[in-house]
Design an enzyme around this catalytic site. Structure first.
Site, PDB file in Angstrom:
ATOM      1  N   TYR A  54       4.641   4.505  11.283  1.00 61.75           N
ATOM      2  CA  TYR A  54       4.890   3.072  11.414  1.00 61.75           C
ATOM      3  C   TYR A  54       5.750   2.492  10.295  1.00 61.75           C
ATOM      4  CZ  TYR A  54       0.619   3.013   8.456  1.00 61.75           C
ATOM      5  OH  TYR A  54      -0.317   3.212   7.478  1.00 61.75           O
ATOM      6  N   ARG A 101       0.860  -1.181   0.000  1.00 53.04           N
ATOM      7  CA  ARG A 101       0.000   0.000   0.000  1.00 53.04           C
ATOM      8  C   ARG A 101       0.899   1.234   0.000  1.00 53.04           C
ATOM      9  NH1 ARG A 101      -2.497   0.225   5.355  1.00 53.04           N
ATOM     10  NH2 ARG A 101      -1.053   1.908   5.765  1.00 53.04           N
ATOM     11  N   HIS A 150      -3.306   4.251   5.130  1.00 52.83           N
ATOM     12  CA  HIS A 150      -4.517   3.415   5.194  1.00 52.83           C
ATOM     13  C   HIS A 150      -5.708   4.168   4.596  1.00 52.83           C
ATOM     14  CE1 HIS A 150      -7.854   1.127   6.759  1.00 52.83           C
ATOM     15  NE2 HIS A 150      -8.201   2.089   7.569  1.00 52.83           N
TER      16      HIS A 150
END
Lengths: 382, 323
Positions: free
Chosen positions: A281, A268, A272
């Protein structure tokens, strides 16, 4: 004293595993086509079609993300970087087949032929599902994780009971494989030999949690073996490989051989959703490494090397994508016309007395609001 | 009652090829309460399907089947066994029609044997109706008589909306004058019925508490009280009209059910009655409910379940002498 003979029970029949698990096991490495000898055998028309869809899909993702910044979409979970899996999922299905997308799979729904505006209804916030699922055989985008997978199994099972040639392709993310519904759906599908293809898009993260903290399985495709179905591992950024593996899986299901689990290893590239901060992260180096493995770049290189793609053709693909984006932008910039009374219309086939009373209350509130607006307008005119 | 339910399933399968029965043990065993007894023999495993043991999977696949135009009838073996399926129930079953603006209704029936009084061990006697009632999009019905067991189940299966069909398991073995050969009435869902008329007070109840209330009404005659008993039959939609008309006649009401009182159906019912009948009420609407405790072990359940004495005590507390 006489010694009694030792008790000797009749041994149970020797236990044997029902199936040799070896054919079910995924290969150690994700399946690749682009950049290998195999690419030469792929239909050139298909490769070009995939390329155009990928370019269009990338533009769609960018446009939808831009619309969140303008407040036209409440949220958009981008599939940028995952377009190969999204597009292949839509293209391998026949007209009568069904697609069961998760909330990240708007692009797959659009690639299947859904009106881009209707596909965005959920994310725009004007209703939950903007289309009739039966019209395109696309189930509503599912926000709860993995809950759409048993639906796919039930639908495929029902179609088979009716004697219809229908395959269901159900999409889920890596995080969704930890949910109970994932397990129950795969188990039901395998026991019923339902014509279902489960496509896991392993894009590295469930919001912020990396795959290593999600599962201890060797791969997500390995999970298939425990259910008694084949698991296939594929490079999710290789559009040709995705199309090939999913096509074979759909053929397997269509032939009555039962379900298949396909894990697309992808990444990705965006957060998100627009509400997430991916820098918390993961590091830039990792993202950049995956950018080098971009699905569009991979296919562009292959097609260019084979002399199938030139600057002109690339430009045309981009122009078509731009046209789609302009149309989407224009239509999304119109305010949707909503009827608040719709709130009560689709709860039950027939409204209950309780809902009729509540609808009357809202009607009265709306009438009062309108009267007030009319009064204010009249005052303003004076 | 068990026989009437079995007959309703049988007739629904026979009349409509889109009806399918699915659940754990519904095939060869005929269900742990034998409600599906013999159906697999007559209709085959495609129509009466033993599923893997997984409630979310059972309901989730039933959703997909309903999406394809079938009418699944799902059996949840016991009240508390249905909880793993709640996400499917609440996020999808109850909402599919609404999410799709009416394009995709889900005609499915979820049979849930519920309630106590049969000496079941824990997790086998819950009254879970409040959870279902709190979920818009579901119909919630519960029969108390043999005739209603048949009629309401037929109506539920024929409904184009999802119905949670709560079967009072301690009434499975209840008998009354029912001839399985005779055609039975199939009433629309959403109508309450006055089981017994009276003018002193109304007992508002449903499911397993209906026979208890009938017994209480019988016993109350000795006190000179004529109790009216309203059997709701359908908790959603709620028949305000029948209930309010009864309370307006009697001026007093007690809601009786075996699920816990706090946050239970009785609170909702009492509020609705008060809103509609305040000027007719001679006393506050009272509730006789199960205690607000996890369902007790079998040897203690008789203390928990609303019985005749507790109902009569409540009736006495309706300031009787004032009338």
């Amino acid at each position: 004293m006489e010694q009694r003979e030792a008790y000797q029970p009749t041994p149970p029949p020797a236990w044997k595993p029902r199936t040799d698990p070896a054919p079910l096991l995924p290969d150690a490495e994700p399946h690749r086509v682009l950049g290998t000898e195999a690419a030469g055998k792929v239909d050139q028309g298909l490769l070009l079609r995939l390329y155009e869809e990928l370019v269009r899909g990338r533009r769609y993702n960018a446009q939808a993300t831009a619309l969140t910044k303008q407040g036209r979409l409440a949220v958009y979970p981008s599939s940028t970087g995952q377009e190969a899996a999204e597009v292949a999922a839509a293209l391998v299905l026949q007209e009568q087949d069904w697609l069961f997308p998760s909330y990240r799979d708007t692009l797959a729904a659009v690639a299947r032929g859904l009106d881009p505006v209707q596909a965005l209804t959920l994310l725009r916030g004007d209703w939950h599902t903007g289309y009739d699922p039966r019209e395109h055989r696309v189930a509503p985008l599912s926000t709860p994780l993995a809950t759409q997978l048993p639906h796919a199994v039930g639908l495929a099972h029902a179609a088979r009971l009716k004697g219809d040639d229908v395959v269901a392709l159900a999409m889920v993310g890596d995080g969704g494989t930890s949910e109970g519904d994932f397990h129950e759906a795969l188990n039901f599908a395998a026991v019923w030999k339902a014509p279902v293809v489960f496509l896991v898009q392993n894009n590295g993260f469930a919001i912020s949690v990396p795959l290593a903290k999600q599962t201890a399985a060797p791969s997500l495709a390995h999970k298939a073996v425990g259910y008694g179905m084949p698991g296939r591992l594929v490079d999710g950024n290789d559009a040709a490989a995705m199309h090939e593996v999913l096509s074979k899986a759909v053929q397997h299901a269509r032939a009555g051989s039962g379900p298949v689990l396909v894990e697309a290893v992808t990444y990705r590239l965006e957060a998100h959703t627009n509400a997430d901060d991916a820098t918390r992260y993961r590091g830039d180096a990792e993202v950049e490494a995956w950018r080098a493995h971009d699905p569009i770049k991979l296919l562009e290189r292959e097609l260019t090397e084979r002399g199938l793609l030139d600057e002109d053709r690339i430009q045309r693909a981009h122009d078509a994508a731009e046209e789609m984006a302009a149309d989407l932008r224009a239509r999304m910039n119109q305010d949707p016309v909503l009827d608040p009374m719709d709130l009560f219309t689709h709860v039950y086939a027939e409204q209950t007395t309780q809902l009729r009373e509540q609808a009357a209350l809202l009607r009265a509130e709306l009438d009062a609001e309108n009267a007030e607006h009319a009064e204010n307008d009249a005052e303003a005119e004076q | 009652m068990a026989q009437a339910l079995q007959r309703a399933l049988h007739d629904s399968l026979a009349d409509d090829p889109s009806v399918h029965i699915m659940g754990e043990d519904v095939g060869a065993l005929g269900g742990v309460f034998r409600i599906t007894d013999g159906l697999v023999k007559e209709f085959g495993e495609d129509r009466v399907t033993d599923t893997p043991l997984a409630e979310a999977g059972i309901l989730g696949t039933a959703v997909g089947m309903a999406m394809y135009g079938l009418r699944p009838v799902v059996e949840m073996q016991f009240d508390a066994f249905a909880y793993p399926a709640f996400e499917q129930l609440i996020s999808h079953v109850a909402k599919m029609r609404n999410r799709t603006r009416g394009a995709m209704p889900l005609p499915l029936t979820i049979r849930v044997p519920y309630g106590g009084g049969i000496g079941g061990v824990e997790h086998h006697s819950d009254s879970s109706e409040a959870y279902y009632m709190a979920t818009p999009g579901l119909h919630v019905v519960t029969p108390a008589t043999v005739a209603d067991a048949y009629g309401l189940l037929r109506a539920s299966i024929a409904s184009d909306d999802p119905v949670v069909f709560l079967e009072p398991k301690r009434l499975y073995w209840a008998k009354d004058s029912w001839n399985p050969a005779e055609p039975m009435a199939v009433d629309p869902i959403g109508k309450a019925v006055v089981r017994r008329t009276g003018r002193s007070a109304t007992l508002i109840t449903y499911g397993p508490s209906v026979p208890v209330c009938m017994e209480a009404a019988e016993a109350a005659q000795a006190e000179g009280w004529e109790l009216e008993v309203v059997d709701l039959r359908s908790l959603v939609p709620f028949d305000d009209e029948t209930v309010a008309a009864s309370v307006r006649r009697t001026g007093r009401a007690v809601v009786v059910h075996e699920s816990g009182g706090f946050g239970g159906p009785g609170g909702e019912i009492a509020a609705r009655v008060t809103e509609r009948c305040f000027h007719h009420l001679e006393a506050p609407v009272l509730r006789v409910a199960g205690f607000d405790i996890p369902y007790p072990p079998p040897m203690l359940e008789r203390h928990h379940l609303p019985g005749v004495d507790r109902i009569l005590d409540a009736v006495a507390r309706l300031q009787w002498e004032a009338s």
